[in-house]
Design a protein around this motif. Structure first.
Motif: not given
Length: 121
Positions: A1-20, A66-71
Motif C-alpha cells: 500500500m502507498a500513501h499520498f497527501a493531497e495538497l492545496d494551492g499553498n502546498n498545505i496537506v488537506k488529507r492523506v489516503v492509501v492507494v493499492d 503539514y506543508t510540503y516544502h519543494a525546496d
C-alpha cells in the motif's frame, strides 16, 4: 500500500489516503509516484504527493495541516512557536534553546524563551 497527501494551492496537506500498489505501478511492476498521483487526480481531483511512514519519502509522514516544502522535498509540521526555526536537513522545528536532557518532562514557554519543568503529581 502507498500513501499520498493531497495538497492545496499553498502546498498545505488537506488529507492523506492509501492507494493499492496495483494503482501505483508501471507495466514492469515498479511503484512510481507519478502513476499513483495521476490515478488519484483522475479519481479524486487535486494535486498529490507521495509520503511514507518511515520517512524515506519527503523526510516526514504527511499529516493534515503539514506543508510540503519543494525546496527541501519534505513535509513539515506546523511551526509550534514563532521563535522555533526549521532545520532543513531534518525538516523538524527546533527551539532556540535545546531542551534539557535529564529525563524530566519539560514544556516550552514562548514568553521567556525557555524550557519549564512540568510538575509531577
Amino acid at each position: 500500500m502507498a500513501h499520498f497527501a493531497e495538497l492545496d494551492g499553498n502546498n498545505i496537506v488537506k488529507r492523506v489516503v492509501v492507494v493499492d500498489n496495483k494503482d501505483t505501478c508501471d507495466v514492469n511492476g515498479f511503484e512510481r509516484e507519478h502513476i499513483g498521483a495521476a490515478y488519484l487526480e483522475k479519481l479524486l481531483g487535486g494535486v498529490w504527493k507521495k509520503t511514507s511512514y518511515n520517512g524515506n519519502i519527503c523526510k516526514n509522514y504527511a499529516g493534515v495541516g503539514y506543508t510540503y516544502h519543494a525546496d527541501i522535498d519534505a513535509f513539515v509540521a506546523p511551526q509550534p512557536f514563532p521563535s522555533w526555526v526549521l532545520d532543513s536537513n531534518t525538516a523538524q522545528w527546533e527551539a532556540p534553546v535545546p531542551m534539557p536532557q535529564d529525563g524530566q518532562l519539560y514544556s516550552w514557554d514562548e514568553a521567556t524563551q525557555s524550557w519549564v519543568l512540568v510538575p509531577q503529581e
